[in-house]
Design a protein around this motif. Structure first.
Motif, PDB file in Angstrom:
ATOM      1  N   UNK A   1       0.821  -1.209   0.000  1.00 44.71           N
ATOM      2  CA  UNK A   1       0.000   0.000   0.000  1.00 44.71           C
ATOM      3  C   UNK A   1       0.856   1.260   0.000  1.00 44.71           C
ATOM      4  N   UNK A   2       0.292   2.323  -0.548  1.00 43.90           N
ATOM      5  CA  UNK A   2       0.896   3.648  -0.510  1.00 43.90           C
ATOM      6  C   UNK A   2      -0.209   4.648  -0.811  1.00 43.90           C
ATOM      7  N   UNK A   3      -0.007   5.908  -0.426  1.00 43.54           N
ATOM      8  CA  UNK A   3      -1.028   6.918  -0.731  1.00 43.54           C
ATOM      9  C   UNK A   3      -1.278   6.951  -2.225  1.00 43.54           C
TER      10      UNK A   3
ATOM     11  N   UNK B   1      -7.368   8.076  -4.380  1.00 44.17           N
ATOM     12  CA  UNK B   1      -6.360   8.858  -5.113  1.00 44.17           C
ATOM     13  C   UNK B   1      -6.243   8.390  -6.562  1.00 44.17           C
TER      14      UNK B   1
ATOM     15  N   UNK C   1      -1.449   4.677  -4.333  1.00 40.24           N
ATOM     16  CA  UNK C   1      -2.325   3.617  -4.834  1.00 40.24           C
ATOM     17  C   UNK C   1      -3.574   3.417  -3.976  1.00 40.24           C
ATOM     18  N   UNK C   2      -3.788   4.365  -3.090  1.00 37.59           N
ATOM     19  CA  UNK C   2      -4.970   4.370  -2.235  1.00 37.59           C
ATOM     20  C   UNK C   2      -6.178   4.627  -3.130  1.00 37.59           C
TER      21      UNK C   2
END
Lengths: 349, 349, 349, 349
Positions: free
Chosen positions: C191-193, C199, C195-196
């Motif tokens: 996960x990462x912002x 977004x 690929x949230x």
């Protein structure tokens, strides 16, 4: 409190039309006094667009120039191509000011229009009369005119991303390639298998390769800027999203210009123009970062290995690519601040 | 021109926080003078949210009550649960007015909070002091107070859809079932596998069945309205979209009330309250029809075969379900028109 | 009935790993005997991936070469980059055949790997030993080897779209520009912002412009084919969808070749290779038309105005771009028909 | 190698039809020998569905019972409602075995069909003859018959989630409420504004509340199981996704049964039936976890506070809800293992 200008919208049951209604609801000087649709005349607009319940309680008018003139001073045309060409003579004859979003008056050449649009073109005098309203470039010319041709959605993003570099000779304009991507609202509300939800969702598609009617529009403007004929390669793709256009633009850099040179050039060119935002080095805009707003955001990368620049330019196709720029044109036409009523913050997320 | 009220936003790097910034940009009486984030203090807010480029050029402040007081009179708290409870005593001590969007002051019982939130509750005096700001129901009580607890997103849609019927005894409140669906922004910007794009896209999921912390909030209000303890069944689902909540509500109708009776009851109850729109018989609202706006739209269907009513209530979870209602509460707190600065037309499509 | 080959999968809790499990369930000659994950060892794989409930009831093994050897003859490595380089010597020493999907053995130059991957490269002898398994191009070389480096997802789509034209000199290879678009699963399950869900959804974004580690991989192969150094401009974009890659490729046509010439050239080059489908003139593939399958579909447009060709090449990034091509490589390695167990019809819609 | 059974598909240009083609490509005993479409007869099926390029090169046949009989022994009907009723007499007269996916033969009462479908019903003798192919419940009855009526997509998910509890009296069947959500492919390939991409994307909508034609189908089966008339409340919603149905089902628990009781009951009821997977306590299935497969996954939660159970049942509407169950029915009809050719692992992500 009465507002300064009364406006009518032909094509109010299309996405461009309802976006005009959404945006103009915030405009301090403009009141929408007639929403018009030939296909749905007589029905309340909120019936087909329930989001307008209690906001716009108007009944749709039929297209009738005299009636429009009795209600409004300015008329926006947000129909599909091929209709505005027939309507505009009588609208102008009534003394209305016209902002044509439909595309019928963008190409100055009737034969080019026929070639790319496959429709009967407008008469030459109206093509000559229409001012191409790419606000940050031709905004001065818009002031006080009666007929504005609002730029296409793809051309707006591509041209704002290219013009400073072409004008100043920072790129070899024979090498320009524009890889454009659009949300599906750009195709309007008319249904087709191609825009049917299950065919678009979780899918990415190219279409009209080398055939899109925005190609001659882009080339007409770039040629005007360059002072010589410019040809471009332009590809359109459909993204599984509703709003947003990105143009990823490629060209060979001249004279060893660096990415900082480009950022500096564009920052100067667009100085004082609120709706173009130049991104800082190493970052590029995403479409959602302008969604719902009139911004065009632009970022750059220069690759020293290949000598090419990559320019990323994004807009909301329904705002800066249609209804928003149309209102910006109205503002300029009236001699108002171009940002009047358009200070929407992008809706994120 | 200086605006009437200066506001600070704690939790500005969450979705609720940036939505406050988006909406307040249009408010004629409120100026955001401090954007605050303990985790990102010192960085420009536009670094993490590039859509704010050139719109909000502020540097994020750290959480410091005295500093906040030096810059603002009102503070919004848009953090995850568990933080506001610790901050509010010192914010109130500084003389700030506080609107808590975080949920820490919604449940009046400390033990209920502990049971459902699994966190340390706020002190009882602040739970007692906080006014539950469901504007169309408790709006009068908000006027002039110092501490408002902004309702949860699910409770807002469920309660506005239920209260008139419960209050007037049109339904058997022992039969209430709320099947709720939410876009993913409701879960905030914190990442998890559960909200990772490929896990949500083209997927529909139920979660926290019979365990959601909004259950006791809904029951607390319904019990208050009904004058006796009301229990409900409430299920939450994640929809592959960013914004929007729909509550589909079921209950057994009493006394043979028809769908027209319900429409009439709700229309009267919400008369003069702009942000609740009652849909006409045979139509129900979709979430996109309120997207980006502060509306709650409600539709009904009564099934004579089963004697049950189905109520469909939709909101934008980040607007009426969070930032928009918070501003509406500020308006009421200040004695202004509750719609001030909130007249956004839903963004459709 | 026992199957011919027992296989282990290192990295079974990533998207490439579970895709191997999905595809191999249909393979008539391969049995998965060990699913391996260093981070989740000891847990049932179906706990993290409930779609495998009752289908794969295995407990995840830890990474242990001797244990793997006791269970399997072939091992797939589907980890992020930087891990396979450390594991492969001991796996080969155990006598295992290895198919590395991770990217650690694609670049032949250790310094190039360091430059682009920012990680410690594998030892040179393994880089030399690894055969680059772009099946339709280097398939012969794969037969009987012990170490295959599976191509990257972007390179697979770009190279299959370019190689015939570069090999036969139909295009000026100094003009190649690849505008690539990918679904989000290509970034893995971490996960990462960025690929949230909120977004990515309703958003289109460029990333790693001129910096992507697949650039040197593409250039290494094209240079090998051309017999001289080839540089390319390559841009990656994230599409709001889970699966699918499209490479839109631009180049200047040499010797006046027509679109029919290209279609004929590619049809001949890929004759007998089931997984490359050449589209007929005037049509281009969309990503969903290969979803879930091992196909790479290619379409063409030549623009006489500009003298450029536009090539559209699509794959499912998790199948032809990862797990599917890895199985195709296993088939070739074993001397089987390359299509064995891979005859999946694309899932449409 | 010739396969045991030759099959024709009427309605091959719909989503159900192409899904049959996708699934049957893997069936060891069935060969598709005729793809049929009255609207597109004479065109290659791959023209409208390019994902079938080089996979299904058939030309679409017109609907002609004698021609069908010359090519096939079994015919699937995957048309919209209202067509199969007219076709089936002549198909049966030709000696064909028929599996009707269209819905025309599900309701045993002609007047019920007229009331809910607003179309002319099939003749009573065919309604009587047709066996309702809910495989895990009525699978025995399917063996050897000539006319099978394949269950609807919503009824499949709802009924598999309800039947064991209704049969054993674990729930009060007068309290059943089914809140169903579906991907858009369930509405077929016919276009409408309601299924136009920009209207569905980032939107969640209820439709046909208390009016859906699957209500009487669900009640007919539940009444048959319960031995008395059962009425249900059933609501349908459109989810912005292509595939997948979730039924969230509510009912009042009788006799204090616990969640473990329900899990045990359902596990026993579906023992040996591969395509129903009972989830363990505290977990519920998501639609993507069955995507592309023939599974129906079911999870449970009992709320002691309210005495109600929540049952979550998911399927892929095009597989278990249409083409997959139709093949499962063919398998049972032929006396084969019901899983033959249907062992697809769900495609995740």
């Amino acid at each position: 409190m009465s507002k300064a200008v009364k406006a009518a919208i032909i094509g109010s049951t299309g996405y461009g039309g309802v976006e005009l209604i959404r945006l103009l609801a915030h405009h301090p000087q403009v009141e929408v006094t007639s929403v018009i649709s030939s296909s749905s005349a007589g029905a309340p607009i909120a019936e087909g667009f329930p989001h307008l319940t209690e906001i716009c309680t108007d009944i749709l008018d039929d297209v009738d120039p005299a009636l429009i003139r009795s209600k409004a001073e300015v008329v926006f045309i947000a129909t599909p191509p091929g209709i505005a060409a027939r309507l505009i003579p009588s609208l102008l004859a009534e003394g209305l000011k016209v902002i044509d979003i439909s595309g019928d008056h963008r190409l100055k050449s009737r034969s080019e229009y026929e070639t790319w649009y496959k429709k009967e073109p407008a008469e030459q005098q109206y093509l000559d009369q229409a001012v191409y309203g790419l606000c940050e470039v031709y905004g001065e010319a818009v002031h006080g005119v009666d007929l504005i041709s609002n730029p296409g959605c793809f051309p707006t993003s591509a041209l704002l991303g290219l013009i400073p570099a072409v004008q100043e000779g920072y790129i070899d304009h024979s090498t320009i390639i524009i890889d454009a991507k659009s949300g599906v609202s750009g195709a309007g509300r008319g249904t087709s298998v191609g825009n049917h939800y299950p065919e678009i969702n979780e899918n990415f598609r190219a279409y009209k390769i080398n055939k899109h009617q925005h190609i001659p529009e882009i080339e007409q403007v770039l040629s005007d800027i360059a002072g010589e004929k410019v040809l471009t390669t332009f590809t359109t793709h459909l993204v599984p999203m509703t709003r947003g256009i990105m143009s990823t633009i490629y060209a060979t850099v001249k004279d060893g210009h660096t990415v900082e040179d480009f950022i500096s050039l564009y920052s100067n060119y667009y100085e004082g123009r609120k709706f173009v935002r130049i991104r800082k080095n190493g970052t590029w805009p995403a479409t959602k970062e302008v969604s719902g707003s009139n911004y065009c955001d632009i970022g750059f990368s220069v690759d020293e290995r290949t000598g090419r620049i990559t320019i990323v330019s994004v807009i909301d196709n329904l705002v800066k690519g249609a209804a928003g720029q149309a209102i910006q044109n109205l503002n300029l036409m009236m001699g108002w601040d171009e940002t009047l009523g358009l200070n929407f913050v992008p809706m994120y997320p």
